[in-house]
Scaffold this motif. Structure first.
Motif, PDB file in Angstrom:
ATOM      1  N   SER A   1       0.846  -1.194   0.000  1.00  0.00           N
ATOM      2  CA  SER A   1       0.000   0.000   0.000  1.00  0.00           C
ATOM      3  C   SER A   1       0.880   1.242   0.000  1.00  0.00           C
ATOM      4  N   ARG A   2       0.265   2.367  -0.286  1.00  0.00           N
ATOM      5  CA  ARG A   2       1.042   3.607  -0.383  1.00  0.00           C
ATOM      6  C   ARG A   2       1.677   3.965   0.954  1.00  0.00           C
ATOM      7  N   ALA A   3       0.899   3.958   2.014  1.00  0.00           N
ATOM      8  CA  ALA A   3       1.442   4.322   3.330  1.00  0.00           C
ATOM      9  C   ALA A   3       2.462   3.298   3.810  1.00  0.00           C
ATOM     10  N   GLY A   4       2.165   2.013   3.600  1.00  0.00           N
ATOM     11  CA  GLY A   4       3.083   0.983   4.062  1.00  0.00           C
ATOM     12  C   GLY A   4       4.412   1.007   3.323  1.00  0.00           C
ATOM     13  N   VAL A   5       4.359   1.195   2.009  1.00  0.00           N
ATOM     14  CA  VAL A   5       5.589   1.234   1.227  1.00  0.00           C
ATOM     15  C   VAL A   5       6.400   2.480   1.565  1.00  0.00           C
ATOM     16  N   ALA A   6       5.717   3.615   1.720  1.00  0.00           N
ATOM     17  CA  ALA A   6       6.431   4.852   2.060  1.00  0.00           C
ATOM     18  C   ALA A   6       7.153   4.725   3.394  1.00  0.00           C
ATOM     19  N   ARG A   7       6.460   4.161   4.389  1.00  0.00           N
ATOM     20  CA  ARG A   7       7.112   3.960   5.684  1.00  0.00           C
ATOM     21  C   ARG A   7       8.231   2.933   5.587  1.00  0.00           C
ATOM     22  N   GLY A   8       7.989   1.844   4.850  1.00  0.00           N
ATOM     23  CA  GLY A   8       8.997   0.800   4.733  1.00  0.00           C
ATOM     24  C   GLY A   8      10.275   1.280   4.064  1.00  0.00           C
ATOM     25  N   VAL A   9      10.124   1.996   2.960  1.00  0.00           N
ATOM     26  CA  VAL A   9      11.310   2.502   2.264  1.00  0.00           C
ATOM     27  C   VAL A   9      12.055   3.500   3.144  1.00  0.00           C
ATOM     28  N   SER A  10      11.331   4.348   3.838  1.00  0.00           N
ATOM     29  CA  SER A  10      11.971   5.322   4.725  1.00  0.00           C
ATOM     30  C   SER A  10      12.763   4.625   5.819  1.00  0.00           C
ATOM     31  N   ILE A  11      12.185   3.580   6.391  1.00  0.00           N
ATOM     32  CA  ILE A  11      12.879   2.841   7.448  1.00  0.00           C
ATOM     33  C   ILE A  11      14.135   2.159   6.897  1.00  0.00           C
ATOM     34  N   GLY A  12      14.006   1.503   5.751  1.00  0.00           N
ATOM     35  CA  GLY A  12      15.156   0.816   5.181  1.00  0.00           C
ATOM     36  C   GLY A  12      16.277   1.759   4.794  1.00  0.00           C
ATOM     37  N   VAL A  13      15.932   2.888   4.192  1.00  0.00           N
ATOM     38  CA  VAL A  13      16.947   3.872   3.803  1.00  0.00           C
ATOM     39  C   VAL A  13      17.615   4.468   5.041  1.00  0.00           C
ATOM     40  N   PHE A  14      16.827   4.718   6.079  1.00  0.00           N
ATOM     41  CA  PHE A  14      17.383   5.300   7.302  1.00  0.00           C
ATOM     42  C   PHE A  14      18.458   4.398   7.901  1.00  0.00           C
ATOM     43  N   PHE A  15      18.118   3.124   8.114  1.00  0.00           N
ATOM     44  CA  PHE A  15      19.100   2.215   8.701  1.00  0.00           C
ATOM     45  C   PHE A  15      20.194   1.837   7.710  1.00  0.00           C
ATOM     46  N   GLY A  16      19.882   1.870   6.416  1.00  0.00           N
ATOM     47  CA  GLY A  16      20.905   1.598   5.421  1.00  0.00           C
ATOM     48  C   GLY A  16      22.012   2.631   5.432  1.00  0.00           C
ATOM     49  N   PHE A  17      21.646   3.878   5.673  1.00  0.00           N
ATOM     50  CA  PHE A  17      22.647   4.945   5.756  1.00  0.00           C
ATOM     51  C   PHE A  17      23.286   5.035   7.139  1.00  0.00           C
ATOM     52  N   LEU A  18      22.503   4.780   8.179  1.00  0.00           N
ATOM     53  CA  LEU A  18      22.959   5.090   9.524  1.00  0.00           C
ATOM     54  C   LEU A  18      24.028   4.133  10.038  1.00  0.00           C
ATOM     55  N   ILE A  19      23.852   2.840   9.831  1.00  0.00           N
ATOM     56  CA  ILE A  19      24.768   1.866  10.412  1.00  0.00           C
ATOM     57  C   ILE A  19      25.230   0.885   9.331  1.00  0.00           C
ATOM     58  N   PRO A  20      26.442   0.391   9.444  1.00  0.00           N
ATOM     59  CA  PRO A  20      26.951  -0.540   8.436  1.00  0.00           C
ATOM     60  C   PRO A  20      26.616  -2.004   8.715  1.00  0.00           C
ATOM     61  N   VAL A  21      26.125  -2.321   9.912  1.00  0.00           N
ATOM     62  CA  VAL A  21      25.830  -3.713  10.267  1.00  0.00           C
ATOM     63  C   VAL A  21      24.428  -3.789  10.855  1.00  0.00           C
ATOM     64  N   ALA A  22      23.863  -5.013  10.832  1.00  0.00           N
ATOM     65  CA  ALA A  22      22.544  -5.295  11.435  1.00  0.00           C
ATOM     66  C   ALA A  22      21.463  -4.392  10.867  1.00  0.00           C
ATOM     67  N   GLN A  23      21.577  -4.022   9.607  1.00  0.00           N
ATOM     68  CA  GLN A  23      20.590  -3.133   8.999  1.00  0.00           C
ATOM     69  C   GLN A  23      19.233  -3.825   8.842  1.00  0.00           C
TER      70      GLN A  23
ATOM     71  N   LEU B   1       8.298  11.389   1.300  1.00  0.00           N
ATOM     72  CA  LEU B   1       7.525  12.390   0.565  1.00  0.00           C
ATOM     73  C   LEU B   1       7.450  12.058  -0.921  1.00  0.00           C
ATOM     74  N   THR B   2       8.550  11.606  -1.498  1.00  0.00           N
ATOM     75  CA  THR B   2       8.569  11.294  -2.930  1.00  0.00           C
ATOM     76  C   THR B   2       7.630  10.147  -3.267  1.00  0.00           C
ATOM     77  N   ILE B   3       7.618   9.111  -2.437  1.00  0.00           N
ATOM     78  CA  ILE B   3       6.739   7.967  -2.707  1.00  0.00           C
ATOM     79  C   ILE B   3       5.281   8.369  -2.611  1.00  0.00           C
ATOM     80  N   HIS B   4       4.920   9.178  -1.617  1.00  0.00           N
ATOM     81  CA  HIS B   4       3.534   9.638  -1.491  1.00  0.00           C
ATOM     82  C   HIS B   4       3.126  10.445  -2.723  1.00  0.00           C
ATOM     83  N   LEU B   5       3.964  11.379  -3.148  1.00  0.00           N
ATOM     84  CA  LEU B   5       3.621  12.214  -4.302  1.00  0.00           C
ATOM     85  C   LEU B   5       3.558  11.385  -5.586  1.00  0.00           C
ATOM     86  N   ALA B   6       4.532  10.508  -5.790  1.00  0.00           N
ATOM     87  CA  ALA B   6       4.546   9.692  -7.005  1.00  0.00           C
ATOM     88  C   ALA B   6       3.365   8.732  -7.035  1.00  0.00           C
ATOM     89  N   TRP B   7       3.020   8.166  -5.900  1.00  0.00           N
ATOM     90  CA  TRP B   7       1.904   7.221  -5.837  1.00  0.00           C
ATOM     91  C   TRP B   7       0.591   7.922  -6.161  1.00  0.00           C
TER      92      TRP B   7
END
Length: 203
Positions: A38-60, A154-160
């Motif tokens: 769903s739009r809300a679920g994907v937007a939150r999911g991508v945001s969470i994954g990108v956040f931890f993907g950038f923040l820490i190098p392990v246990a992402q 924000l980008t996923i919400h607008l694009a969706w």
């Protein structure tokens, strides 16, 4: 193909449930709501994954999954988005984050007060060097991760929304309201159209 490679990155429920770091989540990980695109679920999911993907190098991935469950986000979107940092992007991302953190945490006044290092000056120890690098890197990664997560959300919400509006448009943009087969029930049903004079003649 690129699409096939990206598809293989999307995890399945069984794959995550059998992971030794995620097995303890049990039935929570198998909730169907966490696997809906769903739009809300994907937007939150991508945001969470990108956040931890950038923040820490392990246990992402474990952290992204736990956070996605807590925030009711799309789990496969969160897991896949952690690959924003990979062997190709790791070095430039962390170097840029370090330079950003160094620029933000730099203290020009303190740097000017330090005496010039001479030939006999003792070199800094390993832990001091790591500390000097670690704090600017942490600051830079935190800012980068937060900004990237917000931008993705924000980008996923607008694009969706744009795609949904485009999908709702009629197939024939030239048709005006009130015209076409949808506006003519007789034509749509295949019944012959008669005029008022013909109806009086038959009567």
């Amino acid at each position: 193909m690129l699409l096939d490679r990206l598809t293989r990155l999307v995890p399945t429920r069984e794959r995550l449930a059998s992971n030794r770091w995620l097995r303890w989540l049990g039935p929570l990980l198998l909730d169907p709501q966490l696997w809906r695109w769903s739009r809300a679920g994907v937007a939150r999911g991508v945001s969470i994954g990108v956040f931890f993907g950038f923040l820490i190098p392990v246990a992402q991935i474990p952290l992204a999954v736990v956070t996605a469950i807590a925030l009711r986000a799309c789990v496969p979107a969160a897991v896949t988005s952690t690959f924003v940092t990979n062997p190709v992007t790791f070095a430039p991302v962390y170097y840029a984050a370090y330079r950003l953190g160094l620029w933000i945490t730099a203290d020009p006044a303190a740097a000017a007060e330090q005496p010039a290092a001479g030939a006999s000056a003792a070199e800094p120890g390993l832990w001091q060097s790591l500390g000097d690098i670690g704090w600017p890197l942490f600051v830079g990664l935190t800012i980068t991760a937060t900004a990237a997560a917000l931008c993705c959300h924000l980008t996923i919400h607008l694009a969706w929304r744009w795609l949904e509006r485009r999908r709702r448009r009629p197939d024939a943009p030239g048709d005006e309201p009130g015209t076409g087969a949808a506006a003519s029930p007789h034509a749509a049903s295949g019944e012959p159209m008669t005029t008022a004079a013909e109806r009086q003649r038959h009567a």
